[in-house]
Design a protein around this motif. Structure first.
Motif, PDB file in Angstrom:
ATOM      1  N   ASP A 138       0.817  -1.213   0.000  1.00 33.11           N
ATOM      2  CA  ASP A 138       0.000   0.000   0.000  1.00 33.11           C
ATOM      3  C   ASP A 138       0.848   1.259   0.000  1.00 33.11           C
ATOM      4  O   ASP A 138       1.815   1.383   0.749  1.00 33.11           O
ATOM      5  CB  ASP A 138      -0.948   0.009   1.193  1.00 33.11           C
ATOM      6  N   HIS A 143      -2.752   5.430  -4.350  1.00 30.68           N
ATOM      7  CA  HIS A 143      -4.206   5.397  -4.165  1.00 30.68           C
ATOM      8  C   HIS A 143      -4.840   6.737  -4.533  1.00 30.68           C
ATOM      9  O   HIS A 143      -5.933   6.772  -5.110  1.00 30.68           O
ATOM     10  CB  HIS A 143      -4.544   5.014  -2.728  1.00 30.68           C
ATOM     11  N   ASP A 162     -10.448   4.256  -3.124  1.00 30.25           N
ATOM     12  CA  ASP A 162      -9.016   4.529  -3.135  1.00 30.25           C
ATOM     13  C   ASP A 162      -8.659   5.702  -2.240  1.00 30.25           C
ATOM     14  O   ASP A 162      -7.651   5.666  -1.509  1.00 30.25           O
ATOM     15  CB  ASP A 162      -8.545   4.816  -4.565  1.00 30.25           C
ATOM     16  N   ARG A 165      -8.829   4.805   1.380  1.00 32.68           N
ATOM     17  CA  ARG A 165      -7.674   3.983   1.735  1.00 32.68           C
ATOM     18  C   ARG A 165      -6.420   4.854   1.889  1.00 32.68           C
ATOM     19  O   ARG A 165      -5.622   4.636   2.810  1.00 32.68           O
ATOM     20  CB  ARG A 165      -7.442   2.912   0.671  1.00 32.68           C
ATOM     21  N   ALA A 166      -6.258   5.832   1.000  1.00 33.88           N
ATOM     22  CA  ALA A 166      -5.108   6.732   1.100  1.00 33.88           C
ATOM     23  C   ALA A 166      -5.098   7.443   2.449  1.00 33.88           C
ATOM     24  O   ALA A 166      -4.040   7.593   3.082  1.00 33.88           O
ATOM     25  CB  ALA A 166      -5.133   7.743  -0.035  1.00 33.88           C
TER      26      ALA A 166
END
Length: 363
Positions: A138, A143, A162, A165-166
């Motif tokens: 990751d 992202h 995305d 998640r970032a």
């Protein structure tokens, strides 16, 4: 008619240096047409006569508007960068194709993905970002970049996945808040957009793209004073971004401060002579202003014609402005001819209004 509020065209409709996050890495003046360059040097710096103002990392995407010997002017960052520290997207792509074939690394896939994104080859960019994540796990920056591609493709659910998640990976990622704010804005969740853009600005008070976008969001809510504050703050932080001046000019118009609006439109054009929207909006003001002392049909025709030339006469909205300018300048035949061209290419929901206008012009 006037254009909608504008996100800087630098950075592919927004601000490239913001939209494309760089990957962290270890260890005589001549005007030119705005061009995109991607930072490739590890130690690249943005400089002015007073010295270095900031460092930029590989993967930063810049719009260059001027050249002075070995130096290139990046208006969004308000400074100069050495030409040897950047590459054109096509040249970088060619280099990375060979480099990845020899040794595929997460950084190389990420950088090539950015090059593909700049060139609007979104499928290839998505594939490279996925390859980069597979090799290195990751990465918040990837992202954000991938989320922005999904935004550009109107796949907002994927974009939010995305971007969320970032932010799980990096709560201080101003770019993630900025792009997620744009997703909310384009999804008509304007207050959520303002909240995210405000967080981006809290993290980075000089993020011009976020200030400009929040100003546009405030304008959508008819909170013009707050919009004006954001445009003013953006200009105070960096007075080289054409679109911010255009957006502030539109606020001046709504406040009937027409001389201030004209001044800002002219400044926008000085900063970016290829801005069709700035030429168009100045033309519209000059030919339709409620203050007769402001109206200047002849100059209006000049700017409206320039806007159409810059878009190869393929934008119905700009053609409508040109037709209106011709009519106000008593060039009725040209007005009718131009409005008919606009009707031919206008979307179906606009044709009826333009037809009504043509009946008036044709009398």
């Amino acid at each position: 008619m006037p254009s909608k509020f504008k996100f800087p065209t630098t950075r592919l409709t927004l601000l490239l240096a913001v939209l494309f996050c760089s990957y962290p890495i270890q260890a005589d003046e001549q005007k030119i047409v705005p061009r995109i360059r991607i930072v490739t040097a590890k130690d690249a710096e943005i400089k002015t006569g007073g010295g270095t103002i900031q460092k930029v990392s590989p993967g930063e995407v810049l719009v260059i508007t001027q050249a002075n010997q070995e130096w290139l002017w990046a208006p969004l960052l308000g400074g100069w960068i050495k030409e040897s520290n950047v590459k054109e997207p096509e040249a970088l792509l060619k280099f990375l194709n060979q480099a990845i074939e020899a040794e595929p690394t997460a950084e190389r896939y990420h950088l090539r993905g950015i090059a593909y994104q700049v060139l609007q080859n979104y499928g290839a960019a998505l594939a490279d970002f996925a390859a980069s994540l597979k090799l290195k796990g990751d990465n918040a920056h990837i992202h954000v970049n991938r989320g922005n591609i999904y935004r550009l493709q109107n796949e907002y659910k994927k974009a939010l996945t995305d971007l969320d998640r970032a932010l799980e990976l990096d709560q201080s990622n101003a770019n993630a808040f900025h792009i997620r704010g744009l997703v909310f804005f384009e999804s008509d969740e304007t207050q959520k957009a303002i909240d995210d853009l405000s967080e981006a600005i809290r993290i980075d008070g000089k993020m011009i793209s976020a200030l400009n976008a929040r100003g546009i969001a405030y304008r959508k809510l008819d909170q013009n004073d707050l919009a004006l504050q954001d445009f003013n703050q953006a200009i105070k932080a960096n007075h080289f971004v054409s679109e911010v001046f255009s957006n502030r000019a539109a606020i001046w118009e709504q406040k009937n401060l027409f001389e201030s609006a004209i001044k800002d439109y002219k400044r926008a054009i000085e900063l970016n002579p290829t801005s069709a929207t700035a030429h168009n909006d100045l033309a519209w003001l000059l030919v339709t202003c409620s203050d007769s002392q402001i109206r200047d049909a002849k100059t209006g025709v000049t700017h409206a014609l320039k806007a159409c030339e810059l878009t190869q006469f393929e934008d119905w909205n700009l053609l409508d402005t040109l037709a209106t300018a011709y009519r106000e300048n008593e060039q009725v035949d040209k007005a009718v001819e131009t409005l008919r061209k606009a009707i031919q290419i206008a979307p179906s929901e606009q044709k009826n209004e333009l037809q009504k206008k043509l009946l008036i012009f044709d009398k």
